[in-house]
Enzyme design. Structure first.
Site, short mmCIF file in Angstrom:
data_model
loop_
_atom_site.label_atom_id
_atom_site.label_comp_id
_atom_site.label_asym_id
_atom_site.label_seq_id
_atom_site.Cartn_x
_atom_site.Cartn_y
_atom_site.Cartn_z
N TRP A 36 -9.17 1.94 4.80
CA TRP A 36 -9.65 1.35 3.49
C TRP A 36 -11.18 2.25 3.30
O TRP A 36 -11.53 2.20 2.25
CB TRP A 36 -10.10 0.11 3.76
CG TRP A 36 -10.58 -0.31 5.15
CD1 TRP A 36 -10.31 -0.63 6.22
CD2 TRP A 36 -12.17 0.15 5.47
NE1 TRP A 36 -10.94 -0.47 7.28
CE2 TRP A 36 -12.44 0.04 7.07
CE3 TRP A 36 -13.20 0.55 4.79
CZ2 TRP A 36 -13.45 0.25 7.51
CZ3 TRP A 36 -14.57 0.99 5.46
CH2 TRP A 36 -14.53 0.66 6.88
N ARG A 63 -4.51 12.76 -0.51
CA ARG A 63 -4.18 13.95 0.35
C ARG A 63 -3.14 13.92 1.24
O ARG A 63 -2.58 14.95 1.89
CB ARG A 63 -5.59 13.67 1.63
CG ARG A 63 -5.84 14.95 2.34
CD ARG A 63 -7.35 14.73 3.20
NE ARG A 63 -7.09 14.10 4.32
CZ ARG A 63 -8.30 13.94 5.07
NH1 ARG A 63 -9.29 14.40 4.99
NH2 ARG A 63 -8.16 13.09 6.25
N ALA A 72 -4.20 0.39 3.28
CA ALA A 72 -4.83 -0.59 4.10
C ALA A 72 -5.16 -2.01 3.21
O ALA A 72 -5.20 -1.82 1.93
CB ALA A 72 -6.29 -0.38 4.18
N CYS A 93 -14.90 8.83 8.87
CA CYS A 93 -14.59 9.52 9.93
C CYS A 93 -15.32 10.82 10.55
O CYS A 93 -15.68 11.16 11.69
CB CYS A 93 -13.10 9.85 10.02
SG CYS A 93 -12.75 11.03 8.75
N GLU A 107 -4.76 18.17 7.11
CA GLU A 107 -4.40 17.75 5.89
C GLU A 107 -5.46 18.91 4.95
O GLU A 107 -6.54 19.11 5.25
CB GLU A 107 -5.06 16.42 5.75
CG GLU A 107 -3.94 15.40 6.33
CD GLU A 107 -4.07 14.16 5.98
OE1 GLU A 107 -5.04 13.58 5.60
OE2 GLU A 107 -3.10 13.53 5.50
P1 NAP Z 1 -6.73 1.04 11.08
O1 NAP Z 1 -7.24 -0.38 11.48
O2 NAP Z 1 -6.26 1.90 12.38
O3 NAP Z 1 -6.18 0.91 10.07
C1 NAP Z 1 -5.64 1.97 9.13
C2 NAP Z 1 -3.91 1.44 8.57
O4 NAP Z 1 -3.21 1.15 9.57
C3 NAP Z 1 -4.08 0.42 7.70
O5 NAP Z 1 -3.25 0.59 6.47
C4 NAP Z 1 -3.72 -0.74 8.52
O6 NAP Z 1 -3.20 -1.90 7.64
C5 NAP Z 1 -2.59 -0.02 9.32
N1 NAP Z 1 -2.58 -0.58 10.43
C6 NAP Z 1 -3.34 -1.37 11.27
N2 NAP Z 1 -2.82 -1.87 12.56
C7 NAP Z 1 -1.51 -1.49 12.37
C8 NAP Z 1 -0.57 -1.48 13.35
N3 NAP Z 1 -0.46 -2.04 14.59
N4 NAP Z 1 0.73 -0.80 13.28
C9 NAP Z 1 0.73 -0.29 11.87
N5 NAP Z 1 -0.02 -0.04 10.97
C10 NAP Z 1 -1.13 -0.61 11.49
O7 NAP Z 1 -8.29 1.68 10.49
P2 NAP Z 1 -9.34 1.34 9.40
O8 NAP Z 1 -10.15 0.49 10.15
O9 NAP Z 1 -8.55 1.05 8.07
O10 NAP Z 1 -10.03 2.61 9.39
C11 NAP Z 1 -11.25 3.26 9.82
C12 NAP Z 1 -10.55 4.18 11.17
O11 NAP Z 1 -10.02 5.34 10.32
C13 NAP Z 1 -11.58 4.82 11.76
O12 NAP Z 1 -11.57 4.96 13.06
C14 NAP Z 1 -11.95 6.35 10.99
O13 NAP Z 1 -12.66 7.36 11.92
C15 NAP Z 1 -10.59 6.67 10.75
N6 NAP Z 1 -10.33 7.75 9.68
C16 NAP Z 1 -10.01 9.06 10.13
C17 NAP Z 1 -9.90 9.81 9.22
C18 NAP Z 1 -9.52 11.38 9.40
O14 NAP Z 1 -9.29 12.03 8.53
N7 NAP Z 1 -9.55 11.56 10.79
C19 NAP Z 1 -10.12 9.64 7.63
C20 NAP Z 1 -10.53 8.16 7.40
C21 NAP Z 1 -10.62 7.36 8.29
P3 NAP Z 1 -4.02 -3.10 7.62
O15 NAP Z 1 -5.12 -2.91 6.60
O16 NAP Z 1 -2.93 -3.78 6.94
O17 NAP Z 1 -4.36 -3.65 8.90
#
Ligand code: NAP
Length: 499
Positions: free
Chosen positions: A172, A181, A198, A306, A480
């Site tokens: 999100w 990306r 998300a 991130c 990416e």
């Molecule tokens: P998240 O909770 O891991 O969720 C990311 C995506 O995965 C969402 O679409 C979520 O859907 C889905 N998801 C959650 N639990 C899942 C499961 N058990 N099985 C399959 N899909 C699942 O992460 P977030 O809170 O949205 O984002 C924050 C994190 O992203 C931070 O740790 C940040 O560092 C990381 N991030 C990394 C980068 C990078 O390029 N390295 C860039 C941006 C963000 P739902 O929303 O429906 O739960």
């Protein structure tokens, strides 16, 4: 810190903005080039983080919808992968142009469902559109190789072919850019995709599907299905042998779970996971530049990035001055609902994110840190947290070992280069590190020694569509952006040949 009325009280700015764009916004699943309800008719409510109030609802995809989306993507694959690269490039180029024309509307939409301040959202839409432009340019540069075998007896021909149907799962925090990306390089390579955005921010993803539809992407090439049954939905995608690629951006914990699921069908995975970026300031640094860079590295997206600087290590002789100057800048930020006039810091995305940030700060204060500015949850609706600078943080404080994902800057003093490299590398994450120094030799030496996929050397902002973005250790697998981004969607085929 100044506020735009009280945090959370939007007057009618957000309501009016949403009313102005809502009529044009899709809220269904986009499968096979059609907009439809989810197969069980269920919905996901989308909230405005500055009030906590529901803006609207979108379709909530089921396992059946996941299967339908894979059917559509698989059916579209032969024609799309056979479409001339120039034609694929032109579709992506049109998508860039449409995003640019719809820039302000899309930026406002990001503010409304994500909470970030409008300047951040405008920056995100520009960045997101650039991935379509960059990969429009890359689509026609899919190069292979031909070499002579060392024996001289035959030739080694390597073709790069589209990997197939790709599942794209996005977070999100950058609801537009994290999707473009992935979609940009996938389409450039000739893949078709099923995207699961998300659940906090599905509207932006659906608007991007609409942009691609307007750009002429054939039905089934891009499918976008919101679902808050994420584990089941993504599990269905990964269990289907036609899905040959998973590109995931999100938390390390979920990434680990998905890597395990992907193992069953040995699905090719790209993982962009969590970060815990160190920000090093040496005593020979240009302090004006270091403070400006710290504001960018920390406060882009209100700290919900991130790449956000999570741990500030400042050489002892300048630590006090740096802390005071950073606190001064942080206290000058205008906080309020993201569309408010002049607002620079919006709310966090939801209540649990704010609770986590507040708990980390309370823990650091209990361990002996001091808040030079901020540190207290404000009254009123919405998920606001103030810009906060913590000084006197011990090198083993819990807050340094956790991705804060909020507007909080903990500062630790250090003495020597060797000591700070060790502290900076003492993390399971390795996405990005930042360092400020005016000694070029030291800058390059320390950059080499930092264990992260990216380094900002006298730069607080590293994201660039033309550069390979990604991490080491538990921050991910693959890259990416740049030339490398398209390789993630291509399979090398070796043809041993004679003529
Ligand atoms: P998240 O909770 O891991 O969720 C990311 C995506 O995965 C969402 O679409 C979520 O859907 C889905 N998801 C959650 N639990 C899942 C499961 N058990 N099985 C399959 N899909 C699942 O992460 P977030 O809170 O949205 O984002 C924050 C994190 O992203 C931070 O740790 C940040 O560092 C990381 N991030 C990394 C980068 C990078 O390029 N390295 C860039 C941006 C963000 P739902 O929303 O429906 O739960």
């Amino acid at each position: 810190m100044t506020t735009e009325s009280a945090p959370g009280r939007t007057d009618t700015v957000h309501a009016d903005a949403f009313a102005a764009i809502a009529g044009n916004l899709p809220t269904g699943c986009y499968i096979g080039g059609e907009w439809r309800s989810s197969s069980d008719g269920s919905l996901i409510a989308v909230a405005d983080p500055s009030t906590g109030e529901t803006l609207t609802s979108v379709a909530n995809g089921t396992r059946d919808d996941a299967a339908l989306a894979v059917d559509a993507a698989a059916a579209a694959l032969p024609a799309w992968s056979a479409t001339p690269p120039r034609a694929r490039a032109e579709v992506l180029r049109r998508a860039f142009e449409i995003m640019t024309e719809r820039h302000e509307e899309l930026a406002q939409l990001v503010v409304l469902e994500n909470g970030k301040a409008l300047p951040d959202a405008r920056g995100e839409i520009t960045y997101a559109a650039e991935f379509f432009r960059w990969y429009a340019e890359e689509a026609v540069r899919n190069t292979g190789e031909i070499t002579v075998a060392p024996s001289g007896a035959h030739k080694i021909l390597v073709l790069r072919q589209p990997i197939g149907v790709a599942a794209l799962v996005t977070p999100w925090n950058f609801p537009a850019a994290m999707l473009t990306r992935k979609i940009g390089p996938a389409l450039a390579a000739g893949c078709t995709v099923v995207c699961k955005p998300a659940s906090e921010t599905p509207l932006t993803a659906l608007a991007i599907a609409q942009v691609l539809e307007q750009a002429g992407v054939p039905g089934g090439v891009v499918n976008v299905v919101p679902s808050n049954r994420s584990s089941k939905f993504v599990g269905t995608l990964l269990a289907d042998p036609r899905v040959r690629k998973l590109s995931f951006t999100g938390s390390t914990e979920v990434g680990q779970e998905l890597l395990r699921s992907a193992a069953d069908n040995v699905v090719n995975c790209s993982m962009e996971l969590g970060g815990n970026a160190p920000f090093l300031v040496f005593d020979d640094a240009d302090l004006d530049a270091a403070v400006a860079g710290a504001m960018l590295a920390k406060m882009r997206n209100g700290g919900e990035a991130c790449t956000s600087a999570n741990r500030f290590y400042v050489q002892r002789g300048i630590a006090e001055e740096f802390s005071q100057r950073l606190a001064h800048e942080m206290s000058g930020l205008k906080v309020g609902p993201g569309l408010g006039d002049g607002v620079q810091l919006g709310p966090l995305v939801n209540s649990s994110s704010r609770d986590k940030v507040a708990e980390l700060v309370s823990g650091a204060l209990a361990e002996g840190a001091e808040a030079a500015v901020g540190g207290e949850v404000p009254e009123g609706p919405g998920w606001f947290y103030p810009a906060t600078v913590l000084t006197g943080v011990g090198p083993s404080a819990e807050i340094l070992g956790t991705e804060i994902f909020g507007p909080v800057a903990p500062i630790v003093s250090f003495d020597t280069e060797a000591e700070v490299i060790e502290m900076a590398n003492d993390s399971v994450h390795g996405l990005v590190s930042y360092l400020y120094t005016s000694d070029l030799g030291r800058g390059l030496r320390v950059s080499e020694a930092l264990d992260s996929g990216m380094v900002g050397l006298n730069r607080g902002l590293i994201s660039d569509p033309a550069a390979p973005f990604g991490g080491t250790k538990q921050s991910g697998l693959g890259r990416e952006g740049g030339h490398e981004g398209m390789l993630e969607y291509l399979e090398s085929k070796y043809i041993a040949c004679d003529w």
